[in-house]
Write a protein that holds these residues in place. Structure first.
Motif, PDB file in Angstrom:
ATOM      1  N   PRO A 101       0.838  -0.932   0.250  1.00 24.09           N
ATOM      2  CA  PRO A 101       0.231  -0.115   0.226  1.00 24.09           C
ATOM      3  C   PRO A 101       1.012   0.910  -0.163  1.00 24.09           C
ATOM      4  O   PRO A 101       1.529   1.492   0.851  1.00 24.09           O
ATOM      5  CB  PRO A 101      -0.736  -0.005   1.449  1.00 24.09           C
ATOM      6  N   THR A 102       0.222   2.309  -0.896  1.00 26.74           N
ATOM      7  CA  THR A 102       1.352   3.495  -0.390  1.00 26.74           C
ATOM      8  C   THR A 102       0.537   4.714   0.134  1.00 26.74           C
ATOM      9  O   THR A 102       1.556   5.278   0.112  1.00 26.74           O
ATOM     10  CB  THR A 102       1.930   3.636  -2.321  1.00 26.74           C
ATOM     11  N   GLU A 103      -0.497   4.916   0.399  1.00 25.67           N
ATOM     12  CA  GLU A 103      -0.580   5.484   0.458  1.00 25.67           C
ATOM     13  C   GLU A 103      -0.724   5.072   1.919  1.00 25.67           C
ATOM     14  O   GLU A 103      -1.498   4.041   2.912  1.00 25.67           O
ATOM     15  CB  GLU A 103      -2.441   5.677   0.593  1.00 25.67           C
ATOM     16  N   ALA A 104      -0.710   6.514   3.228  1.00 28.46           N
ATOM     17  CA  ALA A 104      -1.343   5.894   4.484  1.00 28.46           C
ATOM     18  C   ALA A 104      -2.666   6.221   4.806  1.00 28.46           C
ATOM     19  O   ALA A 104      -2.739   6.885   4.195  1.00 28.46           O
ATOM     20  CB  ALA A 104      -0.086   7.621   5.172  1.00 28.46           C
ATOM     21  N   PRO A 105      -2.262   5.552   6.024  1.00 35.68           N
ATOM     22  CA  PRO A 105      -3.928   5.115   6.310  1.00 35.68           C
ATOM     23  C   PRO A 105      -4.205   6.280   6.816  1.00 35.68           C
ATOM     24  O   PRO A 105      -4.072   6.990   7.843  1.00 35.68           O
ATOM     25  CB  PRO A 105      -4.238   4.293   7.610  1.00 35.68           C
ATOM     26  N   ALA A 106      -5.597   6.715   5.873  1.00 32.37           N
ATOM     27  CA  ALA A 106      -6.734   8.513   7.281  1.00 32.37           C
ATOM     28  C   ALA A 106      -6.410   8.134   8.285  1.00 32.37           C
ATOM     29  O   ALA A 106      -7.187   7.555   9.311  1.00 32.37           O
ATOM     30  CB  ALA A 106      -7.501   8.645   6.621  1.00 32.37           C
TER      31      ALA A 106
END
Length: 118
Positions: A101-106
């Motif tokens: 996963p390239t996006e950090a969790p919100a």
């Protein structure tokens, strides 16, 4: 041919072990068993013979091992490649890149402020 070379290697190894076991670590060895100095080979000649025999057997063992490596059956298929090379070429695939996963969790900004305040 390979089997013949292996048999020769085995014979040379046995002879080398016997020659080394006959020698004495302090130079006496086989010559120390003879008390008279006028024996067939003499004390000096016996140690020279054992040393030369050790070197000759060690050199022949090296040569026979190289000959065995050259005469080993490679299992060639259709006279082109060995079976191992053919299997490697058939199973060779491009390595797959793992997907991370390239996006950090919100996260909520208010939760992080309240955690640091306590």
């Amino acid at each position: 041919m390979y089997t013949f070379v292996l048999v020769l290697i085995f014979i040379v190894c046995v002879l080398l072990v016997l020659i080394v076991l006959v020698q004495n670590s302090k130079g006496g060895g086989l010559a120390s068993n003879f008390s008279a100095s006028n024996q067939i080979m003499g004390v000096k000649k016996t140690t020279d013979f054992l040393e030369k025999a050790t070197w000759v057997l060690a050199g022949s063992l090296l040569f026979l091992c190289l000959a065995a490596a050259m005469t080993i059956d490679r299992g060639e298929v259709d006279g082109e490649k060995s079976q191992i090379e053919q299997q490697l070429n058939e199973t060779e695939t491009a390595p797959q890149i793992p997907t991370f996963p390239t996006e950090a969790p919100a996260t909520n900004a208010s939760e992080t402020k309240s955690d640091t305040a306590q």
